[in-house]
Scaffold this active site. Structure first.
Site, short mmCIF file in Angstrom:
data_model
loop_
_atom_site.label_atom_id
_atom_site.label_comp_id
_atom_site.label_asym_id
_atom_site.label_seq_id
_atom_site.Cartn_x
_atom_site.Cartn_y
_atom_site.Cartn_z
CE1 TYR A 69 -3.10 -3.25 0.18
CE2 TYR A 69 -4.07 -2.09 1.74
CZ TYR A 69 -4.13 -2.96 0.85
OH TYR A 69 -4.89 -4.06 0.77
CG ASP A 91 -1.60 -19.56 4.43
OD1 ASP A 91 -1.06 -19.16 4.46
OD2 ASP A 91 -1.47 -20.23 3.02
CG ASP A 127 -7.47 -3.91 3.37
OD1 ASP A 127 -8.26 -3.43 4.02
OD2 ASP A 127 -7.09 -3.39 2.39
#
Ligand code: NAP
Length: 493
Positions: free
Chosen positions: A135, A215, A239
């Site tokens: 980002y 994950d 996020d």
């Protein structure tokens, strides 16, 4: 209620009503804070769609920036970037300009809000790094058909976010912090957060520290979310995970957040401006109200925070005055009636949902200089360069051409990779090639100084055959490679 901050004056807070449903949810929150007896000097400022339309490309005018710099505390509604205006989001601009490096997103089971997880006592906080990672927004088209985004992670950024996570755990009486990374694949970037976490965890012996692959973290959050207390993670992971966690407790209408920096803290709901509901008095203001509660705790106003949070939980528990996202259109009340019900419940305590006891959040001192803070500085050697170049030729042609062209220079072409997989010298890989090649040249004599003149000579040779787009030095630090091998490559250099 008495003001708890010990000063007689009103507390300056910048308030940005924002776009769409922003003015309604921010208005409800302001009203509750004012009614809780806290004297705020609200400084209302614009940002978002109306500002973009005035031709200000950042979506945030100078007077808003000055107000935030002055107050250091912001209650912020959601901001839109209208199509055709501004390349960058005004939200991201605000987070980055004021270096709000930590994004705190708590979720807890809400009484009266049925979800598949009801009764499991979900009560956790995601602490997300907020300014680095993918980002940082550093993107380049490498060739007409290959795009690149730089994933920048700093030790300094990791230290700040890890400390923030442990301090959040302490301030809220929590017992565990999980660090969620993809360090098994991105050993240097995601690995830096893992290493920093492992280095700092012993400073917090009262809190359990665990690492988890991100994950699996997502999998575990869906399977058994009650096992988590605090999760610290990088920007993009955070996020995604934090949207997942908001869904565990009823969705975006219930997800508050705080953007924490060393000088500025900004409080906002996770949701956006939901434009289709704007001005209709139907939206659920809970996420924004809980963000306001976080703002009060940030200011040390624990009593006022508990007063509002308890009244909100009583209202949700009671179930007679709920918004349409919770009970559907037929039985619902509007935003104003829901807020009135919370006001009526001031002073009551919920029967089932206890409010957590909070201590002040101890924010680590932060430097704003460019230093690494690492002492002594590691010994650094440059052992070669990766040159990224463009060609539509097969790998063997690219490889042989480059080998011929570097004749007489003190380099060996160690390998060529295509999207990270070694394709030259040929090794039978079934890689589907694109026109973007990473060509690793290492010094034949490691003692040769790899200065700019030598890099220029190499680039001239490469450019004679193929256009190049960028060059990365291959450093070692204290003898450890500061670069990764490609898939299928043997030794690093
Ligand atoms: P959104 O505004 O969050 O809305 C998506 C959906 O979530 C809504 O249609 C609604 O669902 C539900 N929802 C959101 N807030 C709710 C609330 N308070 N109460 C009840 N339901 C709520 O997401 P979006 O439509 O993707 O984004 C709209 C604009 O907001 C975009 O311009 C986006 O860039 C911006 N945005 C800003 C921020 C920010 O400022 N931090 C964050 C995210 C998005 P139903 O349709 O099912 O009723």
């Amino acid at each position: 209620m008495e003001q708890e901050q010990g000063t007689s004056g009103a507390i300056p807070v910048t308030v940005i009503p924002g776009d769409g449903i922003g003015p309604e949810v921010v208005g409800a929150t302001r009203r509750l804070i004012d009614e809780a007896g806290v004297r705020m000097a609200w400084d209302e400022q614009p940002a978002g769609a109306s500002v973009f339309r005035r031709g200000i490309a950042s979506g945030v005018p100078q007077e808003t920036l000055e107000s935030i710099a002055r107050t250091g505390v912001v209650l912020k509604g959601p901001l839109e970037t209208p199509v055709g205006y501004g390349e960058k989001s005004a939200n991201v601009t605000l987070r980055k300009l004021f270096e709000t490096y930590g994004n705190i997103r708590p979720v807890r089971e809400i009484p009266g809000v049925r979800t598949p997880y009801s009764g499991r006592q979900v009560d956790l906080v995601v602490v997300r790094e907020n300014v680095e990672d993918l980002y940082a927004g550093i993107e380049h088209m490498q060739t007409p058909t290959v795009a690149q985004c730089l994933k920048l992670i700093s030790r300094k950024g990791c230290e700040k976010i890890v400390r923030l996570a442990f301090e959040v755990a302490r301030a809220e009486g929590r017992r565990k912090v999980h660090c969620a990374t993809k360090s098994n694949i991105m050993k240097l970037t995601e690995g830096l957060l893992k290493q920093t976490f492992e280095a700092i965890a012993p400073e917090y012996p009262d809190i359990e520290a665990h690492h988890i692959i991100v994950d699996n973290c997502a999998h575990q959050l869906v399977k058994a979310p009650e096992q988590f207390d605090v999760i610290v993670t990088t920007n993009m992971n955070g996020d995604i995970l934090s949207d997942l966690t908001s869904a565990l407790v009823g969705g975006l209408g219930f997800a508050p957040s705080a953007n924490i920096g060393h000088a500025v803290a900004m409080f906002e709901a996770v949701h956006g401006s939901a434009p289709k509901y704007a001005g209709r008095d139907v939206i659920n203001p809970t996420a924004m109200i809980l963000s306001g509660v976080m703002l009060l705790r940030h200011l040390g106003l624990f009593e006022a925070a508990a007063l509002i949070e308890q009244a909100l939980l009583v209202t949700l528990e009671d179930g007679r005055f709920l918004t349409r996202d919770v009970v559907g259109d037929a039985r619902s009340v509007g935003t104003t009636a829901f807020t009135n019900a919370i006001l009526d419940n001031f002073g009551r305590t919920p029967a089932r949902a206890a409010v957590r006891r909070h201590q002040p959040l101890n924010l680590a001192a932060v430097t704003t200089t460019a230093g690494t803070g690492q002492a002594p500085a590691p010994a650094r050697t440059v052992v070669g360069v990766d040159v990224f170049c463009e060609s539509e030729q097969p790998a063997e042609v690219v490889g042989r051409t480059l080998e011929e062209r570097i004749g007489g220079l003190p380099f060996t072409l160690k390998m060529i990779s295509n999207r990270g997989t070694k394709v030259y010298p040929p090794n039978g890989a079934m890689t589907d090639m694109v026109d973007h090649w990473r060509c690793r040249f290492v010094l034949t004599e490691p003692a040769t100084p790899l200065d700019a003149a030598l890099v220029h000579r190499l680039l001239e040779r490469v450019e004679g055959a193929f256009p190049w787009m960028h060059v990365e030095k291959l450093h070692t630090f204290d003898g450890h490679p500061g670069f990764t091998r490609s898939q299928g490559e043997d030794a690093a250099w």
